[in-house]
Scaffold this motif. Structure first.
Motif, PDB file in Angstrom:
ATOM      1  N   GLU A 128       0.821  -1.202   0.000  1.00  0.00           N
ATOM      2  CA  GLU A 128       0.000   0.000   0.000  1.00  0.00           C
ATOM      3  C   GLU A 128       0.859   1.259   0.000  1.00  0.00           C
ATOM      4  O   GLU A 128       0.499   2.282  -0.594  1.00  0.00           O
ATOM      5  N   HIS A 135      -6.855   5.996  -3.866  1.00  0.00           N
ATOM      6  CA  HIS A 135      -8.066   5.667  -3.121  1.00  0.00           C
ATOM      7  C   HIS A 135      -9.233   6.436  -3.729  1.00  0.00           C
ATOM      8  O   HIS A 135      -9.082   7.529  -4.251  1.00  0.00           O
ATOM      9  N   HIS A 161      -6.889  -4.480  -3.092  1.00  0.00           N
ATOM     10  CA  HIS A 161      -8.039  -4.831  -2.277  1.00  0.00           C
ATOM     11  C   HIS A 161      -8.428  -6.300  -2.437  1.00  0.00           C
ATOM     12  O   HIS A 161      -8.830  -6.952  -1.477  1.00  0.00           O
ATOM     13  N   GLU A 195     -19.423  -5.217  -3.835  1.00  0.00           N
ATOM     14  CA  GLU A 195     -18.112  -4.594  -4.020  1.00  0.00           C
ATOM     15  C   GLU A 195     -17.920  -4.177  -5.479  1.00  0.00           C
ATOM     16  O   GLU A 195     -17.429  -3.080  -5.772  1.00  0.00           O
ATOM     17  N   VAL A 256      -6.897  -4.826   5.001  1.00  0.00           N
ATOM     18  CA  VAL A 256      -7.810  -4.191   4.051  1.00  0.00           C
ATOM     19  C   VAL A 256      -9.080  -3.728   4.755  1.00  0.00           C
ATOM     20  O   VAL A 256      -9.592  -2.632   4.502  1.00  0.00           O
ATOM     21  N   GLU A 260      -9.011   0.233   4.695  1.00  0.00           N
ATOM     22  CA  GLU A 260      -9.748   0.698   3.528  1.00  0.00           C
ATOM     23  C   GLU A 260     -11.259   0.749   3.759  1.00  0.00           C
ATOM     24  O   GLU A 260     -11.892   1.801   3.614  1.00  0.00           O
TER      25      GLU A 260
END
Length: 293
Positions: A128, A135, A161, A195, A256, A260
């Motif tokens: 990351e 993002h 992700h 998602e 994650v 995130e």
């Protein structure tokens, strides 16, 4: 008619080339399938199911440009809940059992799984930090990120992700528990549907066309079968790697979830909806894992 002939000839030529490539790929697939470990094959199918679920989630973007913010955050929370339960019941608990089956004591198995979780999270944290990506909310991050087109920045972010999900599916199938692994793959596939929708809507919201948003959203799931094959291949090489593989995948997924998904689901002030979605996803995955596994 004379002008159409070269076009028809080119079209026929492309059809022949595509047909030849398809035949070669089919032959290569058959040869690989005959020699591959069945667990790796099952992992590939599980990862493929998750990829198809992600693609399915992008379909509504063809007819709608937005969804209510509360629904958006609830879907994110739902995905986080599924992944959190998968970490607990499909990866960490089986990892502890696998470590004990290999002779590790209570403390030894706990430290082994704890170390694997830390390694998985550390790798995702490093990726990351160093991989250029963007993002959906926080914007551009990573070394030299400004030099890369925004489309590829999103592709990197999506890949980061989905990699842990693919690894989790592969390692689970390498655990020689096809029923439990199938439950994990099913749970991840269920959360991949919203998602895929969220990713496509985010791309659409920053100016990409519907077609581009759908294609990139669907392509975001392709890393999952690749990660599944990698995860299964590693743990089938040596059974001693199984507890580490399960814990590693759990650590990557936990990173994650925390880094995130949860912050994103709470950003717009819909914490109750996001938390309700998380609990619903957790309960669904828990039921799938304990009832089927």
């Amino acid at each position: 008619m004379v002008k159409q002939r070269p076009f028809m000839q080119r079209l026929l030529g492309w059809l022949i080339v595509v047909g030849g490539i398809a035949a070669l790929l089919n032959q290569a697939w058959r040869g690989w399938a005959d020699q591959a470990d069945p667990r790796v094959m099952h992992a590939l199918l599980g990862g493929g199911m998750a990829a198809l679920a992600t693609a399915l989630g992008t379909v509504p973007v063809l007819v709608s440009r937005t969804i209510p913010a509360r629904v958006h955050d609830s879907l994110l929370g739902f995905g986080a809940g599924v992944m959190l339960a998968a970490c607990s019941f499909s990866l960490i608990v089986p990892g502890l059992e696998a470590a004990r089956a290999q002779g590790a004591g209570t403390w030894g198995s706990a430290l082994m799984i704890g170390g694997g979780i830390a390694l998985g999270a550390a790798l995702m944290m490093s990726l990351e930090h160093w991989l250029p990506h963007e993002h959906f909310i926080k914007g551009v991050e990573g070394t030299h990120a400004q030099a890369i087109k925004r489309t590829w920045l999103f592709v990197f972010a999506i890949a980061l992700h989905n990699v842990p999900e693919g690894l989790a599916i592969g390692v689970a199938f390498g655990n020689q528990d096809p029923v439990g692994a199938s439950a994990l793959a099913t749970g991840i596939s269920i959360q991949d549907v919203p998602e895929g929708l969220v990713v496509s809507l985010a791309l659409l919201g920053i100016g990409y066309s519907r077609a581009t948003a759908v294609v990139l959203g669907a392509a975001s799931g392709l890393v999952e079968p690749l990660g599944a094959v990698l995860g299964a291949s590693v743990v089938t090489v040596s059974t001693a790697l199984l507890p580490w593989g399960l814990a590693f995948a759990a650590g990557a997924m936990l990173f994650v979830i925390s880094h995130e998904i949860i912050p994103e689901s709470h950003r717009k002030g819909h914490e109750r909806f996001a938390t309700s979605g998380l609990i619903a996803g957790f309960v669904l995955m828990m039921v799938l894992d304990t009832a089927l596994g």
